[in-house]
Design a protein around this motif. Structure first.
Motif, PDB file in Angstrom:
ATOM      1  N   PRO A  51      -0.075  -2.142   0.476  1.00 26.75           N
ATOM      2  CA  PRO A  51       1.205  -1.474   0.667  1.00 26.75           C
ATOM      3  C   PRO A  51       1.991  -2.156   1.802  1.00 26.75           C
ATOM      4  O   PRO A  51       1.347  -2.710   2.698  1.00 26.75           O
ATOM      5  CB  PRO A  51       0.812  -0.041   1.070  1.00 26.75           C
ATOM      6  CG  PRO A  51      -0.654   0.086   0.771  1.00 26.75           C
ATOM      7  CD  PRO A  51      -1.219  -1.292   0.848  1.00 26.75           C
ATOM      8  N   PRO A  52       3.310  -2.100   1.837  1.00 24.57           N
ATOM      9  CA  PRO A  52       4.150  -1.341   0.912  1.00 24.57           C
ATOM     10  C   PRO A  52       4.353  -2.070  -0.411  1.00 24.57           C
ATOM     11  O   PRO A  52       4.358  -3.288  -0.460  1.00 24.57           O
ATOM     12  CB  PRO A  52       5.488  -1.259   1.673  1.00 24.57           C
ATOM     13  CG  PRO A  52       5.548  -2.512   2.483  1.00 24.57           C
ATOM     14  CD  PRO A  52       4.123  -2.777   2.883  1.00 24.57           C
ATOM     15  N   TYR A  76       3.455   3.730   0.320  1.00 23.49           N
ATOM     16  CA  TYR A  76       3.041   3.277   1.652  1.00 23.49           C
ATOM     17  C   TYR A  76       2.188   4.367   2.297  1.00 23.49           C
ATOM     18  O   TYR A  76       2.335   5.547   1.986  1.00 23.49           O
ATOM     19  CB  TYR A  76       4.250   2.936   2.546  1.00 23.49           C
ATOM     20  CG  TYR A  76       3.796   2.185   3.775  1.00 23.49           C
ATOM     21  CD1 TYR A  76       3.294   0.902   3.657  1.00 23.49           C
ATOM     22  CD2 TYR A  76       3.796   2.792   5.034  1.00 23.49           C
ATOM     23  CE1 TYR A  76       2.798   0.219   4.756  1.00 23.49           C
ATOM     24  CE2 TYR A  76       3.313   2.116   6.138  1.00 23.49           C
ATOM     25  CZ  TYR A  76       2.812   0.827   5.990  1.00 23.49           C
ATOM     26  OH  TYR A  76       2.311   0.166   7.079  1.00 23.49           O
ATOM     27  N   TRP A  77       1.348   3.957   3.252  1.00 23.36           N
ATOM     28  CA  TRP A  77       0.479   4.912   3.972  1.00 23.36           C
ATOM     29  C   TRP A  77       1.317   6.044   4.548  1.00 23.36           C
ATOM     30  O   TRP A  77       2.332   5.793   5.214  1.00 23.36           O
ATOM     31  CB  TRP A  77      -0.279   4.184   5.097  1.00 23.36           C
ATOM     32  CG  TRP A  77      -1.033   2.991   4.601  1.00 23.36           C
ATOM     33  CD1 TRP A  77      -0.783   1.683   4.899  1.00 23.36           C
ATOM     34  CD2 TRP A  77      -2.148   2.980   3.697  1.00 23.36           C
ATOM     35  NE1 TRP A  77      -1.668   0.855   4.239  1.00 23.36           N
ATOM     36  CE2 TRP A  77      -2.524   1.625   3.497  1.00 23.36           C
ATOM     37  CE3 TRP A  77      -2.862   3.972   3.037  1.00 23.36           C
ATOM     38  CZ2 TRP A  77      -3.573   1.244   2.667  1.00 23.36           C
ATOM     39  CZ3 TRP A  77      -3.918   3.588   2.194  1.00 23.36           C
ATOM     40  CH2 TRP A  77      -4.267   2.245   2.034  1.00 23.36           C
ATOM     41  N   ARG A 130       4.911  -1.055   7.898  1.00 23.62           N
ATOM     42  CA  ARG A 130       5.819  -1.941   7.162  1.00 23.62           C
ATOM     43  C   ARG A 130       6.628  -1.172   6.124  1.00 23.62           C
ATOM     44  O   ARG A 130       7.666  -1.637   5.661  1.00 23.62           O
ATOM     45  CB  ARG A 130       5.020  -3.066   6.497  1.00 23.62           C
ATOM     46  CG  ARG A 130       4.453  -4.063   7.491  1.00 23.62           C
ATOM     47  CD  ARG A 130       3.641  -5.149   6.822  1.00 23.62           C
ATOM     48  NE  ARG A 130       3.231  -6.186   7.737  1.00 23.62           N
ATOM     49  CZ  ARG A 130       2.095  -6.192   8.449  1.00 23.62           C
ATOM     50  NH1 ARG A 130       1.247  -5.196   8.338  1.00 23.62           N
ATOM     51  NH2 ARG A 130       1.819  -7.189   9.269  1.00 23.62           N
ATOM     52  N   GLN A 184       5.005  -7.015  -0.997  1.00 25.66           N
ATOM     53  CA  GLN A 184       5.412  -7.862   0.125  1.00 25.66           C
ATOM     54  C   GLN A 184       6.791  -7.395   0.619  1.00 25.66           C
ATOM     55  O   GLN A 184       7.797  -7.482  -0.100  1.00 25.66           O
ATOM     56  CB  GLN A 184       5.454  -9.359  -0.227  1.00 25.66           C
ATOM     57  CG  GLN A 184       4.087  -9.965  -0.469  1.00 25.66           C
ATOM     58  CD  GLN A 184       3.276 -10.187   0.805  1.00 25.66           C
ATOM     59  OE1 GLN A 184       3.794 -10.039   1.907  1.00 25.66           O
ATOM     60  NE2 GLN A 184       2.015 -10.531   0.654  1.00 25.66           N
ATOM     61  N   THR A 185       6.802  -6.929   1.869  1.00 26.36           N
ATOM     62  CA  THR A 185       7.991  -6.279   2.425  1.00 26.36           C
ATOM     63  C   THR A 185       9.271  -7.095   2.235  1.00 26.36           C
ATOM     64  O   THR A 185      10.279  -6.587   1.737  1.00 26.36           O
ATOM     65  CB  THR A 185       7.754  -6.001   3.925  1.00 26.36           C
ATOM     66  OG1 THR A 185       6.479  -5.368   4.074  1.00 26.36           O
ATOM     67  CG2 THR A 185       8.842  -5.120   4.497  1.00 26.36           C
TER      68      THR A 185
HETATM   69  N1  LIG Z   1       2.591  -9.431   4.166  1.00 25.38           N
HETATM   70  C1  LIG Z   1       2.488  -8.064   3.704  1.00 25.38           C
HETATM   71  C2  LIG Z   1       1.478  -7.361   4.572  1.00 25.38           C
HETATM   72  C3  LIG Z   1       1.043  -6.055   3.965  1.00 25.38           C
HETATM   73  C4  LIG Z   1       0.064  -5.361   4.863  1.00 25.38           C
HETATM   74  O1  LIG Z   1      -0.586  -5.973   5.719  1.00 25.38           O
HETATM   75  N2  LIG Z   1      -0.047  -4.053   4.670  1.00 25.38           N
HETATM   76  C5  LIG Z   1      -0.948  -3.265   5.501  1.00 25.38           C
HETATM   77  C6  LIG Z   1      -0.283  -2.007   5.968  1.00 25.38           C
HETATM   78  S1  LIG Z   1       1.137  -2.369   6.951  1.00 25.38           S
HETATM   79  C7  LIG Z   1      -2.172  -2.925   4.688  1.00 25.38           C
HETATM   80  O2  LIG Z   1      -2.299  -1.844   4.151  1.00 25.38           O
HETATM   81  N3  LIG Z   1      -3.094  -3.866   4.638  1.00 25.38           N
HETATM   82  C8  LIG Z   1      -4.348  -3.713   3.962  1.00 25.38           C
HETATM   83  C9  LIG Z   1      -5.099  -5.011   3.949  1.00 25.38           C
HETATM   84  O3  LIG Z   1      -4.553  -6.029   4.417  1.00 25.38           O
HETATM   85  O4  LIG Z   1      -6.231  -5.004   3.497  1.00 25.38           O
HETATM   86  C10 LIG Z   1       3.870  -7.397   3.782  1.00 25.38           C
HETATM   87  O5  LIG Z   1       4.723  -7.865   4.545  1.00 25.38           O
HETATM   88  O6  LIG Z   1       4.132  -6.425   3.067  1.00 25.38           O
END
Ligand SMILES: N[C@@H](CCC(=O)N[C@@H](CS)C(=O)NCC(=O)O)C(=O)O
Length: 239
Positions: free
Chosen positions: A61-62, A10-11, A17, A73-74
């Protein structure tokens, strides 16, 4: 030294998330690497996101590596971890319900994010300030009370203390994080809204003072909310 079993990706600078997964791992006392926060860890994470690894390809991520499995997917990660660590009751009914609530929390998280990024995730907040104000106003007036009221109703239908069953589950841990994030982002709105959701507020406070999380919450492993993450405090967006 504890045997490393999980790798969380994760970042490194935001709770985001990733924190929902971190809380479950920490509460379970599971050994894990927080890969992207290690030296050169971002290189490893980028390689996997670019498809230069084996296993399922994550979109964002995550994601979690466990042996040869790569899980993204969290809510999906949490429903994989929870039964292995006693973080959800065993019955189908409980597990499916826990996942339902976790996905609902994910919807709330996405809407909270969209208050400061209503137009596009790729634009800066400063480029969508006007739309953000409109979106936040509606979020505070309509969506926040609806989501919080739903969670309060779920608590009222159960033992009053836990969202699922009668012991702390990963959903309680996630609800703690969401309510904490909302309090950080919208202190005024939450001061008012919290009065109507006393059980949920108590749940948040109970999880925060749970002995199983105390060391973690006081440690540098716990990342503070900040203005790069999902829950951002912009006073002009608060009520
Ligand atoms: N539905 C996914 C969403 C994942 C998500 O949006 N991750 C973000 C960080 S919290 C990300 O890095 N997104 C990059 C992107 O959507 O291009 C989850 O629940 O894990």
């Amino acid at each position: 030294m504890a045997r490393v079993t999980y790798e969380l990706y994760y970042w490194p600078e935001i709770p985001g998330r990733g924190e929902f997964v971190r809380l479950a791992l920490e509460y379970a006392g599971a050994a894990y690497r927080d890969v992207a926060r290690e030296r050169n860890g971002m290189v490893e994470m980028t390689a996997l996101l670019d498809g230069r690894g084996s296993g399922a390809l994550p979109f964002a991520p995550p994601f979690l590596k466990h042996g040869r499995l790569v899980i993204a997917q969290t809510a999906n990660i949490l429903q994989y971890l929870a039964p292995r660590h006693g973080l959800v009751p065993k019955s189908d009914a409980h597990r499916v319900f826990a996942n339902q609530l976790q996905l609902t929390l994910a919807d709330l998280v996405a809407e909270a994010h969209d208050t400061h990024h209503p137009v596009a995730a790729g634009l800066y907040y400063e480029e969508q300030r006007r739309e953000a104000k409109r979106r936040a106003r509606d979020f505070i007036a309509e969506r926040l009370p609806k989501f919080l009221g739903y969670l309060e109703a779920i608590l009222g239908r159960g033992d009053g203390k836990h969202l699922v069953g009668t012991k702390t589950t990963y959903v309680d841990l996630s609800a703690f994080q969401v309510v904490s994030g909302l309090r950080y982002a919208f202190p005024n709105a939450m001061r008012r809204a919290s009065k109507r959701v006393p059980k949920l507020s108590k749940l948040r406070d109970r999880v925060e003072s749970d002995a199983r999380l105390a060391a973690y919450l006081a440690s540098p492993r716990r990342i503070a909310f900040n203005e790069q993450g999902i829950f951002r405090h912009y006073p002009e967006l608060d009520a």
